[in-house]
Design a protein around this motif. Structure first.
Motif, PDB file in Angstrom:
ATOM      1  N   ALA A 254       0.840  -1.203   0.000  1.00  0.00           N
ATOM      2  CA  ALA A 254       0.000   0.000   0.000  1.00  0.00           C
ATOM      3  C   ALA A 254       0.875   1.253   0.000  1.00  0.00           C
ATOM      4  N   PHE A 276      -7.365  -2.839   0.219  1.00  0.00           N
ATOM      5  CA  PHE A 276      -8.190  -1.671   0.529  1.00  0.00           C
ATOM      6  C   PHE A 276      -9.296  -1.499  -0.502  1.00  0.00           C
ATOM      7  N   SER A 280     -12.782   3.431  -0.509  1.00  0.00           N
ATOM      8  CA  SER A 280     -12.039   4.100   0.559  1.00  0.00           C
ATOM      9  C   SER A 280     -10.988   5.073   0.037  1.00  0.00           C
ATOM     10  N   TRP A 284      -7.323   7.613   1.593  1.00  0.00           N
ATOM     11  CA  TRP A 284      -5.955   7.118   1.460  1.00  0.00           C
ATOM     12  C   TRP A 284      -4.922   8.165   1.852  1.00  0.00           C
ATOM     13  N   TRP A 292      -0.191   4.618   7.850  1.00  0.00           N
ATOM     14  CA  TRP A 292       0.423   3.478   7.178  1.00  0.00           C
ATOM     15  C   TRP A 292       1.918   3.339   7.472  1.00  0.00           C
ATOM     16  N   THR A 349      -9.506   1.566   6.621  1.00  0.00           N
ATOM     17  CA  THR A 349      -8.379   1.944   5.774  1.00  0.00           C
ATOM     18  C   THR A 349      -7.059   1.831   6.525  1.00  0.00           C
ATOM     19  N   PRO A 352      -7.551  -3.560   6.468  1.00  0.00           N
ATOM     20  CA  PRO A 352      -8.602  -3.873   5.489  1.00  0.00           C
ATOM     21  C   PRO A 352      -9.326  -5.163   5.848  1.00  0.00           C
ATOM     22  N   ASN A 382     -15.275   2.711   9.117  1.00  0.00           N
ATOM     23  CA  ASN A 382     -13.830   2.932   9.006  1.00  0.00           C
ATOM     24  C   ASN A 382     -13.163   2.482  10.302  1.00  0.00           C
TER      25      ASN A 382
END
Length: 441
Positions: A254, A276, A280, A284, A292, A349, A352, A382
């Motif tokens: 990702a 994902f 969504s 991101w 992330w 997000t 997932p 979410n």
């Protein structure tokens, strides 16, 4: 041995390790009568301090200094309504521990806990760990307020290490996460004995609840220490597997895909392939900035500290067996031994759904434990509800669905009434989404 005698024997056996040290200074407004608040002994605690409060919910504890709002910031939608006006006793303290990532109360000591004992007790106890790497008050708005108003005693732990450097705790890879499970078990036993002392009888039912990493703790406890609990609600728990999907396997692609979006529109497929949902995509940018990279780096440092390359290029499957062995120490199997309700949002997000709870549901089925599980996929949910305020036409808050699931678990464990069947719950076209959620149409 009857439950009360077991708890009494356990208290006697462990009391020698409990030292009530010099109390830290906590704010004491007029409605706090410390001198008139004799507290039960928290078995195994190194330090504890008690306060009798006019309101144990955040409506009272924010003003009295018995919570820390930063711990629970961003976890609920602004429109969520919470109960208030629950008098009772709060016990703050910590268990012996050598790490110092938790600075609350000036203690600079980990394994801090909070136990709340309402005056109007319903006979039950709810135990929680904390999401992410937050501290012991992280669930105060989303869990504690609501279960206290229903009459439950409540206990939460910081899991033994906190913050972005949590992985420095321990000696061997995986030690910090393994401690989370130990600390929840420790707190559950201590809270059960405190409840028995305070009310003169043991809790008739002990339930676990938690979100994200704390959802993982619910799963682990029901697999590995089920005798302590009657059931649990797993709100999008993290899935640790040595030889299957985990965040160290889906976050790197990702990260790579998102970094390439500016010059390669086809890189979008890499993010989708990581698990994902396409819907969504408006989330991101925020998650790439806030979650992330930080999440990947922290947990890679926990399980694979020897790695020196880019975290975006990390390949968990190709790493040495020792890395997989470290992960195996905390892995889940799906062999739950008590009723479990799982909730997960389709637009999560960070974790997932197709790489996490969908997989865990299969593990449970493969272990032959499907009858003890209900799984509700929340369309539009979410990972954190705070983003609902920014995306009200895309997202749906998970908090009211958690509350509906908890009520279903109460009936399941108390009377044997089965919850609605496992299902994907469609996002309503309208209504008060911040406060309502039905588990069936």
């Amino acid at each position: 041995m009857p439950p009360l005698r077991r708890l009494t024997a356990l208290t006697a056996a462990l009391a020698g390790t409990a030292v009530i040290a010099g109390y830290a200074t906590l704010p004491a407004p007029p409605d706090v009568l410390l001198a008139q608040c004799p507290a039960p002994l928290v078995v195994g605690a190194q330090t504890q301090i008690a306060a009798c409060l006019g309101d144990l919910t955040t409506a009272g504890t924010v003003a009295s200094g018995h919570t820390v709002p930063a711990d629970w910031a961003g976890l609920h939608p602004s429109g969520a309504r919470n109960p208030s006006g629950v008098p009772g006793m709060q016990i703050d303290g910590y268990f012996p521990d050598g790490s110092t990532t938790n600075t609350h109360h000036g203690w600079n000591h980990d394994s801090q806990f909070v136990i709340r004992l309402p005056d109007n007790w319903n006979g039950g106890l709810v135990v929680a760990g904390t999401p992410g790497n937050r501290r012991q008050y992280a669930n105060d708005f989303i869990i504690s307020d609501w279960v206290l108003a229903r009459g439950y005693a409540y206990a939460a732990t910081d899991k033994g290490n906190t913050g972005a450097e949590f992985h420095r705790d321990g000696v061997a890879p995986g030690d910090a996460v393994a401690e989370w499970n130990t600390r929840v078990t420790q707190l559950t036993i201590a809270a059960q004995t405190a409840v028995a002392q305070r009310y003169g009888r043991p809790a008739g039912n002990t339930l676990m609840a938690g979100i994200s990493n704390a959802g993982y703790l619910v799963r682990w406890q029901l697999e590995n220490a089920p005798w302590l609990y009657d059931g649990g609600v797993d709100w999008e728990g993290s899935l640790w597997q040595a030889d299957g999907a985990n965040l160290l396997s889906f976050l790197p692609p990702a990260l790579r895909g998102y970094a390439d979006l500016a010059h390669d529109p086809g890189a979008r497929n890499a993010v989708l392939d990581a698990g994902f949902d396409a819907a969504s995509e408006p989330l991101w940018e925020y998650h790439n900035t806030a979650y992330w990279e930080l999440t990947q780096r922290m947990y890679r440092q926990e399980f694979d500290p020897a790695y020196t390359g880019s975290d975006a290029d990390y390949d968990y499957a190709a790493r040495p067996a020792a890395v997989h062995d470290a992960m195996r120490r905390v892995s889940l199997t799906g062999r739950i031994e008590r009723p479990l309700i799982t909730l997960h949002g389709t637009l999560d997000t960070l974790l997932p759904i197709g790489r996490d709870s969908d997989v865990y549901a299969v593990l449970i089925r493969d272990q032959g434990r499907e009858a003890a599980h209900r799984y509700y996929r929340i369309d539009g949910g979410n990972h954190v509800d705070g983003l609902y305020d920014r995306h009200p036409n895309l997202l749906r808050p998970m908090l009211p669905c958690f509350r509906s699931a908890f009520e279903a678990l109460e009936s399941w464990t108390a009377t044997g009434q089965l919850p609605p069947p496992t299902a994907t719950l469609p996002r309503p076209a309208g209504g008060d989404l911040a406060n309502t959620c039905a588990l069936q149409g």
